[in-house]
Design a protein around this motif. Structure first.
Motif, PDB file in Angstrom:
ATOM      1  N   ARG B 244       0.857  -1.184   0.000  1.00 54.60           N
ATOM      2  CA  ARG B 244       0.000   0.000   0.000  1.00 54.60           C
ATOM      3  C   ARG B 244       0.892   1.232   0.000  1.00 54.60           C
ATOM      4  O   ARG B 244       1.895   1.270   0.727  1.00 54.60           O
ATOM      5  CB  ARG B 244      -0.875  -0.027   1.256  1.00 54.60           C
ATOM      6  N   VAL B 245       0.540   2.244  -0.773  1.00 51.37           N
ATOM      7  CA  VAL B 245       1.369   3.444  -0.882  1.00 51.37           C
ATOM      8  C   VAL B 245       1.270   4.242   0.416  1.00 51.37           C
ATOM      9  O   VAL B 245       0.164   4.516   0.897  1.00 51.37           O
ATOM     10  CB  VAL B 245       0.905   4.311  -2.070  1.00 51.37           C
ATOM     11  N   VAL B 270      -0.230   7.599  -8.835  1.00 47.96           N
ATOM     12  CA  VAL B 270      -0.063   6.836  -7.604  1.00 47.96           C
ATOM     13  C   VAL B 270      -0.400   7.753  -6.443  1.00 47.96           C
ATOM     14  O   VAL B 270       0.186   8.830  -6.307  1.00 47.96           O
ATOM     15  CB  VAL B 270       1.390   6.320  -7.462  1.00 47.96           C
ATOM     16  N   GLN B 274      -3.366   4.000  -1.713  1.00 47.14           N
ATOM     17  CA  GLN B 274      -3.750   3.110  -2.800  1.00 47.14           C
ATOM     18  C   GLN B 274      -3.030   1.760  -2.688  1.00 47.14           C
ATOM     19  O   GLN B 274      -1.903   1.694  -2.216  1.00 47.14           O
ATOM     20  CB  GLN B 274      -3.315   3.760  -4.125  1.00 47.14           C
ATOM     21  N   ASN B 275      -3.708   0.710  -3.137  1.00 40.33           N
ATOM     22  CA  ASN B 275      -3.002  -0.553  -3.291  1.00 40.33           C
ATOM     23  C   ASN B 275      -2.099  -0.449  -4.502  1.00 40.33           C
ATOM     24  O   ASN B 275      -2.540  -0.039  -5.577  1.00 40.33           O
ATOM     25  CB  ASN B 275      -3.981  -1.708  -3.475  1.00 40.33           C
ATOM     26  N   ALA B 276      -0.842  -0.800  -4.327  1.00 43.05           N
ATOM     27  CA  ALA B 276       0.106  -0.675  -5.434  1.00 43.05           C
ATOM     28  C   ALA B 276       1.092  -1.832  -5.374  1.00 43.05           C
ATOM     29  O   ALA B 276       1.174  -2.544  -4.365  1.00 43.05           O
ATOM     30  CB  ALA B 276       0.839   0.659  -5.365  1.00 43.05           C
ATOM     31  N   ALA B 352       0.100   1.629  -9.546  1.00 42.80           N
ATOM     32  CA  ALA B 352      -1.158   1.362  -8.834  1.00 42.80           C
ATOM     33  C   ALA B 352      -1.773   0.084  -9.382  1.00 42.80           C
ATOM     34  O   ALA B 352      -1.719  -0.168 -10.591  1.00 42.80           O
ATOM     35  CB  ALA B 352      -2.105   2.534  -9.019  1.00 42.80           C
ATOM     36  N   ASP B 353      -2.344  -0.737  -8.491  1.00 41.71           N
ATOM     37  CA  ASP B 353      -2.979  -1.970  -8.969  1.00 41.71           C
ATOM     38  C   ASP B 353      -4.227  -1.627  -9.765  1.00 41.71           C
ATOM     39  O   ASP B 353      -4.948  -0.689  -9.440  1.00 41.71           O
ATOM     40  CB  ASP B 353      -3.352  -2.866  -7.784  1.00 41.71           C
TER      41      ASP B 353
END
Lengths: 293, 354
Positions: B244-245, B270, B274-276, B352-353
């Motif tokens: 996670r960022v 990003v 965020q999930n990354a 980012a996912d």
């Protein structure tokens, strides 16, 4: 031969070979040898057979050579059979190409059904169907008159009727070998030809037909042989002016009672057909083994 | 003369399935352009739309600025090299090469001369009267290229033409294709699922996945700055570490992962929270401790010649791959031990996912 023994073992392989040899000897070789013997002997009453006048000669063959009407019918049978083969080819090639390269699987199965199902019915009956269609007061003339294309009925029976009946009767023998041959053509070959700028005619002439040559030759050989040896179509759909050589052979055997002359006629037809076939294969540079495939 | 190719929002539907959706890019005249993607990604469909074998259901194909709608493959200034090569097996080599000229109505003597010229170009002088079946795979390949070049196309379309060759020959043909493209100046559009092929030969590469265009970039950009997770995973080998960022700034991002916080270049949008995923190449991993350190249990080492691939497992079970140059093999940790690897933040990318 070794493969055969390796696959089925000594006993079974020997039985297979014996059966094939017996078949060839008893069903193919013996009758033909007997026919040659018949053809060379004069037609004599039973009592005189084996007497001094029963000598072998070419008289029966010479009779055919010197009998103008028979000779003309003989030659006509040969070229008309070639015409039947050519016409059948013209009819079948586009269908075969479409089936092999263009049709979807569903279309293909419908097309195959449509061409094969009529062949479940006996050849005589199929020819009789044409007899009815082409009759002087039959449906074809009625339809043509109905739509105003012709004023009076046309007598189809005769050369035209025989041709139509035969082309129809032998479609399958032409269609399937050509279909098989074209089916094995890689689609990208057609696309490559098109991509390089070739039109339909050039693509077929340079790519499809050379590839399908063996299939086309096979179809033509089958059709030609069947047409030359056909009896039903000329007998039912012909007229006195369109007699086929097989009808004359039939007459010698069963109406003239002269088996010897009939045998000579039949033999001549057989030899000439073989010659035509071999020459054709030679001209198109196709081997007999390709045809057998 | 070479042409540019412009795809303007093209899409292709077969029944209810969409093979290609809204793809736009422009290939410059004289460019070596590759379309890269796994099988079924729509790349062959795109090529066939450019060639004219398929008409796009949406959008336009422009070649040399001209809209190609309604023009068949025989009317477009393109020539295609098929995956199967599709040489005509019953024609000698020279007739194969001259087939397109024959279709254009050129006389036999001139055709023969042109075919001989092209045979010289592909270093097969004197092979004109052989049949394609008598040639080796690489020679057939070159004949297919000569046949396509004979019609002087503005654009040459190549559909994985090297896939049937063995590795050595494939590498040789890559160089040869590249040289031929430079010499003739023809626009090449090259389809492949082999990313090393695309990277090695192309000026620019378009990456496709599931009918969608992922990225169009130079090989270097594609490798260093993948625009989407798919490109990051598909082009080259990579280690993907999810998290996670937690911080973004100055083009960099920090990702909190199960292995601790890791830093990398932020690619695209990003944002904090965020999930990354952080992507780092095997060759960016150096044995030892540094700015970003990963600890893993080394399970095995594959010696590949120029380098050795060290395979390991993170505590959470995810796999790690590091490439250690053969010259530095002494530093490589032994299988069965716990080892540390580090990488410079510049060598990692955070995406980012999806």
């Amino acid at each position: 031969m070794r493969d055969l023994y390796a696959r089925f073992g000594g006993g079974l392989a020997t039985i297979f070979l014996t059966l094939v040899l017996v078949w060839l000897a008893a069903m193919v070789l013996a009758p033909n040898l007997m026919m040659i013997d018949y053809a060379l002997r004069p037609n004599l009453p039973p009592l005189q057979q084996g007497e001094p006048q029963d000598v072998r000669s070419l008289d029966n063959f010479l009779y055919l050579a010197n009998e103008g009407v028979h000779r003309a019918i003989f030659l006509k049978t040969i070229w008309a059979s070639a015409l039947v083969a050519a016409l059948t080819l013209v009819v079948c090639y586009p269908i075969a190409f479409w089936m092999a390269q263009r049709a979807t699987p569903a279309q293909l199965s419908i097309a195959l059904m449509l061409v094969i199902i009529p062949f479940f019915i006996n050849e005589v009956l199929r020819t009789l169907a044409w007899f009815i269609l082409l009759a002087y007061r039959g449906p074809l003339n009625a339809v043509l008159q109905g739509i105003g294309l012709i004023d009076a009925p046309i007598r189809w029976q005769g050369n035209g009727g025989v041709l139509a009946g035969m082309v129809y009767a032998y479609i399958l023998f032409m269609l399937l070998p050509i279909y098989n041959a074209i089916e094995s053509l890689d689609k990208s070959q057609l696309e490559a030809a098109r991509d390089l700028g070739a039109g339909t005619v050039r693509t077929h002439r340079r790519v499809v037909i050379p590839h399908a040559k063996a299939g086309i030759a096979t179809g033509c050989v089958f059709t030609f042989m069947l047409a030359a040896g056909s009896y039903v179509a000329p007998a039912l759909l012909g007229s006195p002016g369109s007699r086929w050589f097989t009808e004359i052979i039939y007459n010698w055997f069963f109406e003239g009672g002269d088996w010897n002359r009939g045998a000579a006629y039949a033999l001549t037809l057989l030899v000439l057909c073989l010659a035509v076939v071999l020459v054709t294969l030679r001209v198109f540079r196709v081997n007999l083994t390709d045809v057998a495939k | 003369m070479s042409h540019s190719v412009e795809l303007d929002g093209i899409g292709m539907r077969f029944g209810t399935t969409r093979a290609v959706s809204d793809v736009s890019f422009t290939v410059g005249a004289g460019e070596f352009f590759s379309i890269l993607g796994p099988s079924g990604c729509g790349k062959t469909t795109i090529l066939r739309m450019i060639a004219g074998f398929l008409e796009p259901t949406e959008g336009r194909v422009l070649i040399g600025g001209r809209d190609m709608r309604g023009l068949g493959p025989n009317q477009r200034p393109t020539a295609m090299i098929f995956q199967s090569l599709a040489l005509f097996p019953l024609m000698p080599v020279w007739e194969n090469i001259a087939f397109g000229l024959e279709a254009r109505g050129m006389g036999r003597a001139e055709r023969r001369k042109r075919a001989d010229d092209l045979l010289r170009l592909i270093a097969l002088e004197g092979y004109g009267d052989r049949m394609p079946g008598e040639l080796s795979g690489g020679q057939r390949q070159r004949v297919a290229i000569a046949r396509a070049l004979a019609v002087e196309p503005g654009v040459l379309l190549l559909d994985e033409p090297l896939s049937a060759l063995d590795l050595k020959l494939r590498q040789h043909m890559r160089a040869e294709l590249r040289a031929l493209q430079k010499r003739t100046g023809v626009t090449f559009i090259y389809i492949t699922h082999d990313q090393s092929e695309a990277l090695a030969m192309s000026d620019r590469v378009a990456v496709m996945s599931a009918g969608l265009l992922q990225q169009v970039a130079t090989p270097r950009q594609l490798y260093d700055n993948p625009a989407t997770p798919f490109v990051a995973r598909f082009v080259g080998e990579t280690n993907a570490i999810a998290g996670r960022v937690s911080a973004v700034g100055d083009g960099m991002a920090r990702v909190d992962t199960a292995l601790g916080p890791l830093h990398g270049r932020a690619q695209g949008a990003v944002a904090i929270g965020q999930n990354a995923t952080l992507y780092v190449r095997p060759e960016a991993l150096v044995p030892g401790v540094g700015a970003n350190t990963l600890r893993a249990r080394v399970s095995r080492m594959d010696f590949e010649g120029a380098f050795a691939l060290v395979h390991g497992q993170f505590p959470d079970g995810a796999a790690l791959t590091a490439a250690v140059p053969s010259t530095r093999l002494a530093d490589a940790p032994a299988p069965g031990t716990d080892a540390s690897f580090s990488f410079a933040p510049d060598h990692a990318v955070v995406l980012a996912d999806a």
